[in-house]
Write a protein that holds these residues in place. Structure first.
Motif, PDB file in Angstrom:
ATOM      1  N   PHE A 169       0.814  -1.214   0.000  1.00  7.34           N
ATOM      2  CA  PHE A 169       0.000   0.000   0.000  1.00  7.34           C
ATOM      3  C   PHE A 169       0.851   1.270   0.000  1.00  7.34           C
ATOM      4  CE2 PHE A 169      -2.467   3.232   2.479  1.00  7.34           C
ATOM      5  CZ  PHE A 169      -3.482   3.434   1.561  1.00  7.34           C
ATOM      6  N   ALA A 170       1.882   1.306   0.814  1.00 13.65           N
ATOM      7  CA  ALA A 170       2.685   2.525   0.910  1.00 13.65           C
ATOM      8  C   ALA A 170       4.019   2.207   1.557  1.00 13.65           C
ATOM      9  CB  ALA A 170       1.958   3.591   1.734  1.00 13.65           C
ATOM     10  N   ARG A 171       4.990   3.073   1.277  1.00 15.34           N
ATOM     11  CA  ARG A 171       6.302   2.971   1.912  1.00 15.34           C
ATOM     12  C   ARG A 171       6.719   4.358   2.380  1.00 15.34           C
ATOM     13  NH1 ARG A 171      12.000   1.264  -1.076  1.00 15.34           N
ATOM     14  NH2 ARG A 171      13.360   1.604   0.753  1.00 15.34           N
ATOM     15  N   TRP A 172       6.817   4.519   3.689  1.00 11.42           N
ATOM     16  CA  TRP A 172       7.145   5.812   4.293  1.00 11.42           C
ATOM     17  C   TRP A 172       8.492   5.720   5.017  1.00 11.42           C
ATOM     18  CZ3 TRP A 172       4.282  10.434   4.508  1.00 11.42           C
ATOM     19  CH2 TRP A 172       3.030  10.392   3.864  1.00 11.42           C
ATOM     20  N   ILE A 173       9.327   6.736   4.817  1.00 14.95           N
ATOM     21  CA  ILE A 173      10.629   6.822   5.476  1.00 14.95           C
ATOM     22  C   ILE A 173      10.608   8.018   6.423  1.00 14.95           C
ATOM     23  CG2 ILE A 173      13.118   7.079   5.154  1.00 14.95           C
ATOM     24  CD1 ILE A 173      12.755   5.850   2.368  1.00 14.95           C
ATOM     25  N   THR A 174      10.951   7.784   7.664  1.00 13.91           N
ATOM     26  CA  THR A 174      10.937   8.840   8.673  1.00 13.91           C
ATOM     27  C   THR A 174      11.899   9.954   8.275  1.00 13.91           C
ATOM     28  OG1 THR A 174      10.604   7.096  10.320  1.00 13.91           O
ATOM     29  CG2 THR A 174      11.144   9.301  11.137  1.00 13.91           C
ATOM     30  N   PRO A 175      11.498  11.220   8.432  1.00 15.47           N
ATOM     31  CA  PRO A 175      12.389  12.336   8.086  1.00 15.47           C
ATOM     32  C   PRO A 175      13.740  12.250   8.801  1.00 15.47           C
ATOM     33  CG  PRO A 175      10.179  13.144   8.453  1.00 15.47           C
ATOM     34  CD  PRO A 175      10.166  11.689   8.850  1.00 15.47           C
ATOM     35  N   GLU A 176      14.749  12.834   8.193  1.00  8.50           N
ATOM     36  CA  GLU A 176      16.116  12.731   8.702  1.00  8.50           C
ATOM     37  C   GLU A 176      16.322  13.459  10.018  1.00  8.50           C
ATOM     38  OE1 GLU A 176      18.103  14.328   5.353  1.00  8.50           O
ATOM     39  OE2 GLU A 176      18.076  12.440   4.213  1.00  8.50           O
ATOM     40  N   TYR A 219      -1.477  10.800  -2.391  1.00 10.71           N
ATOM     41  CA  TYR A 219      -1.890  11.469  -1.168  1.00 10.71           C
ATOM     42  C   TYR A 219      -2.216  12.939  -1.411  1.00 10.71           C
ATOM     43  CZ  TYR A 219      -0.035   7.413   1.304  1.00 10.71           C
ATOM     44  OH  TYR A 219       0.202   6.132   1.751  1.00 10.71           O
ATOM     45  N   THR A 220      -3.242  13.406  -0.730  1.00 14.31           N
ATOM     46  CA  THR A 220      -3.548  14.824  -0.626  1.00 14.31           C
ATOM     47  C   THR A 220      -4.009  15.091   0.806  1.00 14.31           C
ATOM     48  OG1 THR A 220      -5.821  14.430  -1.390  1.00 14.31           O
ATOM     49  CG2 THR A 220      -4.203  15.138  -3.053  1.00 14.31           C
ATOM     50  N   PRO A 221      -3.604  16.239   1.369  1.00 18.62           N
ATOM     51  CA  PRO A 221      -2.732  17.248   0.793  1.00 18.62           C
ATOM     52  C   PRO A 221      -1.271  16.793   0.802  1.00 18.62           C
ATOM     53  CG  PRO A 221      -3.210  17.792   3.054  1.00 18.62           C
ATOM     54  CD  PRO A 221      -4.029  16.573   2.745  1.00 18.62           C
ATOM     55  N   PHE A 273       2.372  11.082  11.686  1.00 20.39           N
ATOM     56  CA  PHE A 273       2.096  11.659  10.375  1.00 20.39           C
ATOM     57  C   PHE A 273       1.763  10.612   9.324  1.00 20.39           C
ATOM     58  CE2 PHE A 273       3.721  13.511   6.298  1.00 20.39           C
ATOM     59  CZ  PHE A 273       2.735  14.474   6.149  1.00 20.39           C
ATOM     60  N   ALA A 274       2.582   9.565   9.198  1.00 16.35           N
ATOM     61  CA  ALA A 274       2.337   8.562   8.155  1.00 16.35           C
ATOM     62  C   ALA A 274       1.002   7.860   8.371  1.00 16.35           C
ATOM     63  CB  ALA A 274       3.479   7.544   8.121  1.00 16.35           C
ATOM     64  N   THR A 275       0.664   7.575   9.634  1.00 21.21           N
ATOM     65  CA  THR A 275      -0.623   6.939   9.932  1.00 21.21           C
ATOM     66  C   THR A 275      -1.773   7.847   9.509  1.00 21.21           C
ATOM     67  OG1 THR A 275       0.377   5.823  11.828  1.00 21.21           O
ATOM     68  CG2 THR A 275      -2.026   5.903  11.744  1.00 21.21           C
ATOM     69  N   ARG A 276      -1.658   9.098   9.852  1.00 20.33           N
ATOM     70  CA  ARG A 276      -2.700  10.069   9.496  1.00 20.33           C
ATOM     71  C   ARG A 276      -2.885  10.144   7.986  1.00 20.33           C
ATOM     72  NH1 ARG A 276      -2.148  16.524  10.924  1.00 20.33           N
ATOM     73  NH2 ARG A 276      -3.758  17.292   9.512  1.00 20.33           N
ATOM     74  N   MET A 277      -1.787  10.169   7.245  1.00 16.53           N
ATOM     75  CA  MET A 277      -1.883  10.275   5.794  1.00 16.53           C
ATOM     76  C   MET A 277      -2.454   8.997   5.180  1.00 16.53           C
ATOM     77  SD  MET A 277      -0.999  13.348   5.120  1.00 16.53           S
ATOM     78  CE  MET A 277      -0.676  13.371   3.352  1.00 16.53           C
ATOM     79  N   ASN A 278      -2.084   7.841   5.723  1.00 20.04           N
ATOM     80  CA  ASN A 278      -2.648   6.589   5.215  1.00 20.04           C
ATOM     81  C   ASN A 278      -4.146   6.507   5.462  1.00 20.04           C
ATOM     82  OD1 ASN A 278      -0.278   5.550   4.141  1.00 20.04           O
ATOM     83  ND2 ASN A 278       0.291   4.508   6.037  1.00 20.04           N
ATOM     84  N   ALA A 328     -12.624   0.754  13.340  1.00 17.76           N
ATOM     85  CA  ALA A 328     -13.382   1.974  13.048  1.00 17.76           C
ATOM     86  C   ALA A 328     -13.118   2.383  11.606  1.00 17.76           C
ATOM     87  CB  ALA A 328     -13.008   3.105  13.998  1.00 17.76           C
ATOM     88  N   GLY A 329     -13.987   3.242  11.084  1.00 14.59           N
ATOM     89  CA  GLY A 329     -13.789   3.777   9.748  1.00 14.59           C
ATOM     90  C   GLY A 329     -12.645   4.774   9.736  1.00 14.59           C
ATOM     91  N   PRO A 330     -11.883   4.858   8.642  1.00 18.60           N
ATOM     92  CA  PRO A 330     -10.770   5.810   8.576  1.00 18.60           C
ATOM     93  C   PRO A 330     -11.178   7.246   8.896  1.00 18.60           C
ATOM     94  CG  PRO A 330     -10.649   4.276   6.745  1.00 18.60           C
ATOM     95  CD  PRO A 330     -11.952   4.007   7.429  1.00 18.60           C
TER      96      PRO A 330
END
Length: 249
Positions: free
Chosen positions: A125-132, A236-238, A184-189, A166-168
């Motif tokens: 579904f997605a691949r997120w890398i934590t900011p540096e 993703y948006t925004p 952040f990544a959870t929220r965006m997903n 629960a629903g997203p």
């Protein structure tokens, strides 16, 4: 100092259809943990050596390059929620036996029970890398999977202290109201999944967005203030969120 290397990890977003629409399963992390304390997240964690060893299983088709990630996602989901994605049907007694405390590792328990992990049930579904800028970083792959029928979640009470379906959109609204906390990544997903009405729709949409593009959020200054920005065109948006609204760990 150079930023720490991201730790390979994997999470599974379990899906089910409810009368009100798509629901996802999430856990609330123990408030005493060092990372993402008290956050509501999808079950998941780092890839362990046993995941890389593949537990001795050979899938019926050629092994996927991400097989250790898939095994890690299935193992973590089982450890944190008690839900097991398996090829074999699991009745209550068999599942209870697998959940019972044991000195065996995950792979050994499954082999002893004659159960194989259903790695093919997972859709990337997605691949997120934590900011540096974060002290502990992850290279996290998220998978979608239909929740297995007849299995109720039983959280481990250690890292995970609560589970919820629960629903997203409902989860996002609870976060906005301050009733739970999302990284952040959870929220965006969740934002991306909120556009799907059913589990099948979510799985089909994910299958169309392959291969995964790694998403590395970066901070940027704008006329409206600092933001956390992700690339456009990755589903993703925004693509910009005010930095003050972002939780990274």
């Amino acid at each position: 100092m150079a930023p720490p290397d991201p730790i390979p990890s994997a999470s599974v977003i379990l899906l089910r259809d409810a009368p009100e629409g798509l629901e996802v399963f999430m856990i609330r992390r123990n408030a005493g943990l060092r990372f993402a304390a008290g956050a509501t997240v999808f079950p998941g964690g780092r890839v362990d050596p046993e995941d890389r060893a593949l537990h001795g299983w050979t899938p019926p088709e050629a092994p996927a390059a991400d097989l250790p990630l898939r095994l890690a996602a299935i193992r973590e989901a089982f450890e944190e929620s008690g839900i097991l994605l398996a090829r074999e049907p699991l009745d209550g007694a068999r599942l209870a036996a697998l959940r019972a405390p044991s000195l065996l590792d995950f792979g050994q328990r499954l082999r002893a029970a004659g159960v194989r992990p259903d790695t093919e049930a997972l859709v990337p579904f997605a691949r997120w890398i934590t900011p540096e800028t974060v002290w502990r970083r992850f290279d996290a792959t998220f998978y979608l999977a239909p929740a297995p029928a007849g299995q109720d979640a039983v959280v481990d009470g250690g890292e995970a202290v609560e589970g919820l379906w629960a629903g997203p959109q409902a989860i996002l609204e609870a976060a906005e109201a301050g009733r739970l906390s999302l990284v952040f990544a959870t929220r965006m997903n969740l934002t991306r999944l909120a556009a799907c009405r059913t589990a099948r729709e979510a799985l089909e949409a994910a299958a169309r967005h392959q291969p995964l593009v790694p998403i590395l959020p970066r901070f940027a200054d704008t006329a409206a203030g600092p933001v956390l920005r992700i690339p456009e065109g990755v589903g993703y948006t925004p693509t910009e969120v005010a930095a003050g609204l972002v939780r990274l760990g």
